[in-house]
Scaffold this motif. Structure first.
Motif, PDB file in Angstrom:
ATOM      1  N   ILE A   1       1.020  -1.225   0.397  1.00  0.00           N
ATOM      2  CA  ILE A   1       0.229   0.024  -0.296  1.00  0.00           C
ATOM      3  C   ILE A   1       0.616   1.098  -0.217  1.00  0.00           C
ATOM      4  O   ILE A   1       1.590   1.281   0.731  1.00  0.00           O
ATOM      5  N   GLY A   2       0.504   2.259  -0.829  1.00  0.00           N
ATOM      6  CA  GLY A   2       1.038   3.380  -1.372  1.00  0.00           C
ATOM      7  C   GLY A   2       0.993   3.913   0.645  1.00  0.00           C
ATOM      8  O   GLY A   2      -0.236   4.339   0.459  1.00  0.00           O
TER       9      GLY A   2
ATOM     10  N   SER B   1      -9.351  -2.109   6.721  1.00  0.00           N
ATOM     11  CA  SER B   1     -11.015  -2.361   6.888  1.00  0.00           C
ATOM     12  C   SER B   1     -11.225  -3.666   5.882  1.00  0.00           C
ATOM     13  O   SER B   1     -10.272  -3.837   4.913  1.00  0.00           O
ATOM     14  N   GLU B   2     -12.198  -4.461   6.555  1.00  0.00           N
ATOM     15  CA  GLU B   2     -12.214  -6.282   5.411  1.00  0.00           C
ATOM     16  C   GLU B   2     -12.363  -5.812   4.195  1.00  0.00           C
ATOM     17  O   GLU B   2     -12.519  -6.201   2.931  1.00  0.00           O
ATOM     18  N   ASP B   3     -12.888  -4.431   3.776  1.00  0.00           N
ATOM     19  CA  ASP B   3     -13.167  -3.874   2.607  1.00  0.00           C
ATOM     20  C   ASP B   3     -12.578  -3.758   1.951  1.00  0.00           C
ATOM     21  O   ASP B   3     -11.560  -4.059   0.912  1.00  0.00           O
ATOM     22  N   VAL B   4     -10.581  -2.899   2.458  1.00  0.00           N
ATOM     23  CA  VAL B   4      -9.940  -2.977   1.365  1.00  0.00           C
ATOM     24  C   VAL B   4      -9.194  -4.025   1.261  1.00  0.00           C
ATOM     25  O   VAL B   4      -8.527  -4.423   0.198  1.00  0.00           O
TER      26      VAL B   4
ATOM     27  N   LEU C   1      -5.630  -8.957  -0.087  1.00  0.00           N
ATOM     28  CA  LEU C   1      -4.602  -9.369   0.967  1.00  0.00           C
ATOM     29  C   LEU C   1      -5.390 -10.221   2.511  1.00  0.00           C
ATOM     30  O   LEU C   1      -4.483 -10.473   3.074  1.00  0.00           O
ATOM     31  N   GLU C   2      -6.161 -10.984   1.372  1.00  0.00           N
ATOM     32  CA  GLU C   2      -6.108 -11.862   2.944  1.00  0.00           C
ATOM     33  C   GLU C   2      -5.726 -12.603   3.404  1.00  0.00           C
ATOM     34  O   GLU C   2      -5.646 -13.545   4.702  1.00  0.00           O
ATOM     35  N   ALA C   3      -4.101 -12.857   2.777  1.00  0.00           N
ATOM     36  CA  ALA C   3      -3.413 -14.080   2.806  1.00  0.00           C
ATOM     37  C   ALA C   3      -2.475 -13.977   3.764  1.00  0.00           C
ATOM     38  O   ALA C   3      -1.952 -14.294   4.143  1.00  0.00           O
ATOM     39  N   GLN C   4      -2.944 -12.555   4.143  1.00  0.00           N
ATOM     40  CA  GLN C   4      -1.391 -11.604   5.219  1.00  0.00           C
ATOM     41  C   GLN C   4      -2.339 -11.291   6.184  1.00  0.00           C
ATOM     42  O   GLN C   4      -1.421 -10.472   6.599  1.00  0.00           O
TER      43      GLN C   4
ATOM     44  N   ALA D   1     -12.027   5.478   9.149  1.00  0.00           N
ATOM     45  CA  ALA D   1     -11.028   5.545   8.082  1.00  0.00           C
ATOM     46  C   ALA D   1     -11.369   4.277   7.447  1.00  0.00           C
ATOM     47  O   ALA D   1     -11.778   3.478   8.710  1.00  0.00           O
ATOM     48  N   ASP D   2     -10.553   3.899   6.160  1.00  0.00           N
ATOM     49  CA  ASP D   2     -10.367   2.572   6.399  1.00  0.00           C
ATOM     50  C   ASP D   2      -8.972   1.980   5.570  1.00  0.00           C
ATOM     51  O   ASP D   2      -8.418   0.794   5.834  1.00  0.00           O
TER      52      ASP D   2
END
Length: 396
Positions: free
Chosen positions: A41-42, A227-230, A236-239, A101-102
Motif C-alpha cells: 500500500i502506498g 478495513s475488511e473492504d480494503v 490481502l486475505e492471505a496476509q 477511515a479505511d
C-alpha cells in the motif's frame, strides 16, 4: 464496530542507545516504509496516523512522517509511557472500527538517553508515579537503582516472600528469553545465557541482576491497518491478521488498596485488560498459541503469567521452570526475546510486539516460528498507568 486487520508490519533493528547514527525521522521512515511495502500500500492511501513516543519533542510524529510523505492527513501524537506503541495501535484500530477511515497507520519509536531515563536533578513536586512511590516508601528503603527497577525489584522480593519464588525461577525467565533472541536478527542482544551466568550477573535491585532487566534501546516499529473492504479490494486475505479484541485500561483503586508492590506494578490492570479481551473474543487463554508480553524485568513476566491466567496465583515460578512457556510447551512466550533481550525503546515496544505476532501468525518468523500458530496475544504495560492487551487471529 467494523472488523479491523493488520496487513503490513515493519520494524528496525533494536540497538544500544547511540550505537547507530540515525535521526528519528530516519528510523521512523525505515519502519513505516517496511510496513507499507509489506502491505503493498502506498502512503497516499493512509488516511490517519497515530505516532507514539515518550522522550521526543511535541509534534515529533508529524516531523517523523514528513519525510515519508506530506499528505495533509491527521497525525495524532501519543505518549502513554511504556504502553505508548500499543496505545497508538488502539487509536488506529478505533478509527477503522468506527468507520472514520479505511486505512490507518500506527507508529512507535524512541531515541533514548541516560539523561531522560534518569529524570531531572530536582524531582518535581508531582510525578506520574506518586502513588507508587508513597506505597513503596512505606514498606521499603530507597536504593541507588533507577526508580522503575526498584518498583519491580521490590515486587520480586514480595513475590518470593509470599509464594516462595526463587532467584533461580526469576533467572529462568531471562535464560528463556535470551535463548529465544538468538533466533531474532532484529534483537538488541542475540547471545544465550546459562542460569549460572544470569544469577552471577551484576546485581541491580533485590534479586534482579542485569540480564534480567530490559536495556535502553533505540528503534522504531509500524503497522498498517485496514478495513475488511480494503482487504477484499486489494486481495490481502492471505496476509490479513485480524484484531479479534483489544482492551486499554488504566489503574483503578485496587492497585493501591492492598499495599502490594505486585499490584502497584500492574497486575490488576493486566487481569482486567486480558479478561475483557478474552471475553470479547470468546476464547480462553488455553486457545492462545503465542504471546508477546511486557517482560521489562523478569519478575513482570512471572506476574503477568498469573494475571493472564496461564497459571494460578503463585504458580509462575514453577510454570517457567516446567518449560510450558517455550517451544514445545503450552504457549511460546516472547519468541522475539522479549524486552529483556530484544530491547525496549519505549514508544516502539508495543508495535514491535504487533510485528512479531503478525510474522508468527503468517508463518514468516523463520527459525523462531511457533508451529501452527493461529491465535496470539500481546501485553504492553506502562506504569502510571496503562495496559493494552490485544488478541490476533491469523489469516484464514
Amino acid at each position: 464496530m467494523r472488523r479491523v486487520f493488520v496487513v503490513g508490519v515493519g520494524m528496525t533493528p533494536f540497538v544500544k542507545i547511540g550505537s547507530r547514527a540515525w535521526t528519528y525521522p530516519e528510523m521512523v521512515g525505515e519502519a513505516v516504509r517496511g510496513a507499507l511495502g509489506d502491505a503493498g500500500i502506498g502512503y497516499d492511501r493512509v488516511q490517519r496516523a497515530a505516532v507514539g513516543y515518550v522522550f521526543q519533542p511535541s509534534a515529533a510524529g508529524q516531523r517523523a512522517l514528513y519525510d515519508v510523505g506530506m499528505t495533509g492527513i491527521p497525525v495524532v501524537n501519543v505518549n502513554n509511557n511504556c504502553a505508548t506503541g500499543s496505545t497508538a495501535l488502539v487509536l488506529a484500530r478505533e478509527w477503522i472500527g468506527a468507520g472514520l477511515a479505511d486505512v490507518t497507520l500506527a507508529v512507535g519509536f524512541e531515541q533514548m538517553t541516560k539523561q531522560a531515563m534518569a529524570g531531572p536533578a530536582t524531582p518535581p513536586k508531582i510525578t506520574t508515579v506518586d502513588g507508587h512511590l508513597r506505597l513503596m516508601s512505606a514498606h521499603y528503603d530507597f536504593g541507588a537503582a533507577p526508580m522503575t527497577t526498584q518498583f519491580f525489584g521490590n515486587a520480586a522480593l514480595e513475590h518470593g516472600k509470599r509464594y516462595g519464588t526463587t532467584p533461580e525461577q526469576l533467572a529462568a525467565v531471562a535464560v528463556k528469553n535470551h535463548a529465544h533472541s538468538t533466533r531474532n536478527p532484529l534483537a538488541q542482544f542475540q547471545n544465550a545465557y546459562t542460569l549460572d551466568q544470569v544469577l552471577a550477573d551484576v546485581p541491580v535491585h533485590g534479586p534482579l541482576t542485569r540480564s534480567q532487566c530490559s536495556p535502553m534501546s533505540d528503534g522504531a516499529a509500524a503497522a498498517v491497518l485496514v478495513s475488511e473492504d480494503v482487504v477484499r479490494e486489494l486481495g490481502l486475505e492471505a496476509q490479513a491478521v485480524e484484531i479479534l479484541a483489544q482492551e486499554l485500561v488504566t489503574d483503578d483503586e485496587s492497585a493501591f488498596a492492598t499495599g502490594s508492590m505486585i499490584d502497584v506494578v500492574g497486575a490488576p490492570m493486566t487481569r482486567a485488560a486480558s479478561g475483557r479481551a478474552l471475553d470479547a473474543a470468546g476464547i480462553t487463554i488455553d486457545e492462545v498459541d503465542v504471546i508477546e508480553l511486557h517482560d521489562c524485568f523478569s519478575i513482570n513476566e512471572l506476574i503477568t503469567y498469573e494475571a493472564l491466567g496461564l497459571c494460578g496465583e503463585g504458580g509462575s515460578g514453577a510454570l517457567v521452570e516446567s518449560g510450558a512457556t517455550t517451544y514445545g510447551g503450552a504457549w511460546v512466550v516472547n519468541p522475539s526475546g522479549g524486552l529483556i533481550s530484544k530491547g525496549h525503546p519505549l514508544g516502539a515496544t508495543g508495535l514491535a510486539q504487533t510485528a512479531e505476532l503478525c510474522w508468527q501468525l503468517r508463518g514468516l518468523a523463520a527459525e523462531r516460528q511457533v508451529p501452527d500458530a493461529r491465535i496470539a496475544l500481546a501485553h504492553n504495560l506502562g506504569l502510571g498507568g496503562a495496559c493494552v492487551v490485544t488478541l490476533y487471529a491469523g489469516p484464514s
